[in-house]
Design a protein around this motif. Structure first.
Motif, PDB file in Angstrom:
ATOM      1  N   LEU A 144      45.086  29.626  24.493  1.00  0.00           N
ATOM      2  CA  LEU A 144      45.681  28.771  23.813  1.00  0.00           C
ATOM      3  C   LEU A 144      45.589  27.130  24.154  1.00  0.00           C
ATOM      4  N   TRP A 145      45.736  26.969  25.378  1.00  0.00           N
ATOM      5  CA  TRP A 145      45.408  25.616  25.839  1.00  0.00           C
ATOM      6  C   TRP A 145      44.029  24.969  25.553  1.00  0.00           C
ATOM      7  N   GLY A 146      43.134  25.635  25.688  1.00  0.00           N
ATOM      8  CA  GLY A 146      41.612  25.341  25.425  1.00  0.00           C
ATOM      9  C   GLY A 146      41.708  25.117  23.806  1.00  0.00           C
ATOM     10  N   LEU A 147      41.981  26.079  23.042  1.00  0.00           N
ATOM     11  CA  LEU A 147      42.027  25.982  21.558  1.00  0.00           C
ATOM     12  C   LEU A 147      42.873  24.320  21.235  1.00  0.00           C
ATOM     13  N   LEU A 148      43.832  24.397  21.809  1.00  0.00           N
ATOM     14  CA  LEU A 148      44.578  23.012  21.415  1.00  0.00           C
ATOM     15  C   LEU A 148      43.973  21.821  21.820  1.00  0.00           C
ATOM     16  N   TRP A 149      43.271  21.790  23.037  1.00  0.00           N
ATOM     17  CA  TRP A 149      42.328  20.603  23.509  1.00  0.00           C
ATOM     18  C   TRP A 149      40.821  20.413  22.707  1.00  0.00           C
ATOM     19  N   ALA A 150      40.635  21.640  22.217  1.00  0.00           N
ATOM     20  CA  ALA A 150      39.383  21.468  21.448  1.00  0.00           C
ATOM     21  C   ALA A 150      39.612  21.081  20.014  1.00  0.00           C
ATOM     22  N   VAL A 151      40.679  21.607  19.312  1.00  0.00           N
ATOM     23  CA  VAL A 151      41.089  20.851  18.178  1.00  0.00           C
ATOM     24  C   VAL A 151      41.430  19.445  18.231  1.00  0.00           C
ATOM     25  N   ALA A 152      42.138  19.005  19.264  1.00  0.00           N
ATOM     26  CA  ALA A 152      42.378  17.594  19.617  1.00  0.00           C
ATOM     27  C   ALA A 152      41.119  16.891  19.654  1.00  0.00           C
ATOM     28  N   GLY A 153      40.285  17.305  20.356  1.00  0.00           N
ATOM     29  CA  GLY A 153      39.103  16.608  20.598  1.00  0.00           C
ATOM     30  C   GLY A 153      38.089  16.513  19.353  1.00  0.00           C
ATOM     31  N   THR A 154      38.205  17.867  18.420  1.00  0.00           N
ATOM     32  CA  THR A 154      37.523  17.682  17.146  1.00  0.00           C
ATOM     33  C   THR A 154      38.005  16.503  16.364  1.00  0.00           C
ATOM     34  N   VAL A 155      39.306  16.551  16.294  1.00  0.00           N
ATOM     35  CA  VAL A 155      40.163  15.284  15.353  1.00  0.00           C
ATOM     36  C   VAL A 155      39.806  13.946  15.924  1.00  0.00           C
ATOM     37  N   ALA A 156      39.755  13.933  17.275  1.00  0.00           N
ATOM     38  CA  ALA A 156      39.631  12.572  17.929  1.00  0.00           C
ATOM     39  C   ALA A 156      38.007  12.117  17.781  1.00  0.00           C
ATOM     40  N   PHE A 157      36.940  12.839  17.760  1.00  0.00           N
ATOM     41  CA  PHE A 157      35.785  12.771  17.707  1.00  0.00           C
ATOM     42  C   PHE A 157      35.320  12.567  16.085  1.00  0.00           C
ATOM     43  N   VAL A 158      36.039  12.998  15.036  1.00  0.00           N
ATOM     44  CA  VAL A 158      35.906  12.669  13.927  1.00  0.00           C
ATOM     45  C   VAL A 158      36.468  11.341  13.577  1.00  0.00           C
ATOM     46  N   MET A 159      37.709  11.046  14.024  1.00  0.00           N
ATOM     47  CA  MET A 159      38.298   9.637  13.893  1.00  0.00           C
ATOM     48  C   MET A 159      37.411   8.597  14.334  1.00  0.00           C
ATOM     49  N   ALA A 160      36.562   8.894  15.596  1.00  0.00           N
ATOM     50  CA  ALA A 160      35.727   7.932  16.259  1.00  0.00           C
ATOM     51  C   ALA A 160      34.360   7.711  15.602  1.00  0.00           C
ATOM     52  N   GLY A 161      34.209   8.619  14.498  1.00  0.00           N
ATOM     53  CA  GLY A 161      32.694   8.653  14.095  1.00  0.00           C
ATOM     54  C   GLY A 161      31.486   9.335  14.902  1.00  0.00           C
ATOM     55  N   ARG A 162      31.945  10.247  15.477  1.00  0.00           N
ATOM     56  CA  ARG A 162      31.033  10.923  16.576  1.00  0.00           C
ATOM     57  C   ARG A 162      30.736  12.348  15.833  1.00  0.00           C
ATOM     58  N   PRO A 163      30.056  12.717  15.017  1.00  0.00           N
ATOM     59  CA  PRO A 163      30.150  13.963  14.358  1.00  0.00           C
ATOM     60  C   PRO A 163      29.396  15.026  15.340  1.00  0.00           C
ATOM     61  N   GLN A 164      28.296  14.639  16.190  1.00  0.00           N
ATOM     62  CA  GLN A 164      27.795  15.553  17.059  1.00  0.00           C
ATOM     63  C   GLN A 164      28.802  16.159  17.954  1.00  0.00           C
ATOM     64  N   TRP A 165      29.554  15.231  18.570  1.00  0.00           N
ATOM     65  CA  TRP A 165      30.676  15.664  19.550  1.00  0.00           C
ATOM     66  C   TRP A 165      31.795  16.461  18.954  1.00  0.00           C
ATOM     67  N   ALA A 166      32.131  15.840  17.739  1.00  0.00           N
ATOM     68  CA  ALA A 166      33.013  16.626  16.873  1.00  0.00           C
ATOM     69  C   ALA A 166      32.603  18.215  16.507  1.00  0.00           C
ATOM     70  N   ALA A 167      31.379  18.342  16.317  1.00  0.00           N
ATOM     71  CA  ALA A 167      30.725  19.603  15.975  1.00  0.00           C
ATOM     72  C   ALA A 167      30.845  20.549  17.149  1.00  0.00           C
ATOM     73  N   ALA A 168      30.261  19.876  18.508  1.00  0.00           N
ATOM     74  CA  ALA A 168      30.556  20.536  19.719  1.00  0.00           C
ATOM     75  C   ALA A 168      32.069  21.002  20.065  1.00  0.00           C
ATOM     76  N   CYS A 169      32.882  20.349  19.818  1.00  0.00           N
ATOM     77  CA  CYS A 169      34.427  20.512  20.251  1.00  0.00           C
ATOM     78  C   CYS A 169      34.874  21.763  19.038  1.00  0.00           C
ATOM     79  N   ALA A 170      34.509  21.492  17.809  1.00  0.00           N
ATOM     80  CA  ALA A 170      34.678  22.536  16.795  1.00  0.00           C
ATOM     81  C   ALA A 170      34.229  24.158  17.092  1.00  0.00           C
ATOM     82  N   ALA A 171      32.975  23.995  17.626  1.00  0.00           N
ATOM     83  CA  ALA A 171      32.312  25.232  18.314  1.00  0.00           C
ATOM     84  C   ALA A 171      33.111  25.997  19.367  1.00  0.00           C
ATOM     85  N   LEU A 172      33.551  24.939  20.284  1.00  0.00           N
ATOM     86  CA  LEU A 172      34.403  25.331  21.344  1.00  0.00           C
ATOM     87  C   LEU A 172      35.726  25.948  20.855  1.00  0.00           C
ATOM     88  N   ALA A 173      36.317  25.184  19.847  1.00  0.00           N
ATOM     89  CA  ALA A 173      37.619  25.826  19.196  1.00  0.00           C
ATOM     90  C   ALA A 173      37.464  27.033  18.687  1.00  0.00           C
TER      91      ALA A 173
END
Length: 82
Positions: free
Chosen positions: A3-32
């Motif tokens: 659950l902790w990893g899921l929360l961080w991965a979702v937070a990372g996905t949101v943060a990278f989408v907001m920062a305009g980094r689609p590759q990192w957002a995709a990596a965080c989404a895969a980790l989620a």
């Protein structure tokens, strides 16, 4: 931990989408997705409970009767109070 990893991965996905980094957002989404799958398996195993039951051909275990206790030198025992 899943659950902790899921929360961080979702937070990372949101943060990278907001920062305009689609590759990192995709990596965080895969980790989620991996963390979500792990969490689903953990919950499934918890709901199953203990399920190992020996068959009728397995005899019950004989009690230990203290025969296999580790021999320690004489003196104060570890579980005794001073």
């Amino acid at each position: 931990m899943a659950l902790w990893g899921l929360l961080w991965a979702v937070a990372g996905t949101v943060a990278f989408v907001m920062a305009g980094r689609p590759q990192w957002a995709a990596a965080c989404a895969a980790l989620a997705a991996v963390a979500l799958t792990d969490l689903a398996m953990v919950i499934r195993h918890i709901h199953q409970g203990p399920h190992y039951q020996p068959g009728r051909n397995i005899p019950p275990y004989e009690p230990d009767h203290g025969r296999n206790e580790i021999r320690r030198p004489a003196g104060r025992r570890r579980d005794s109070r001073p």
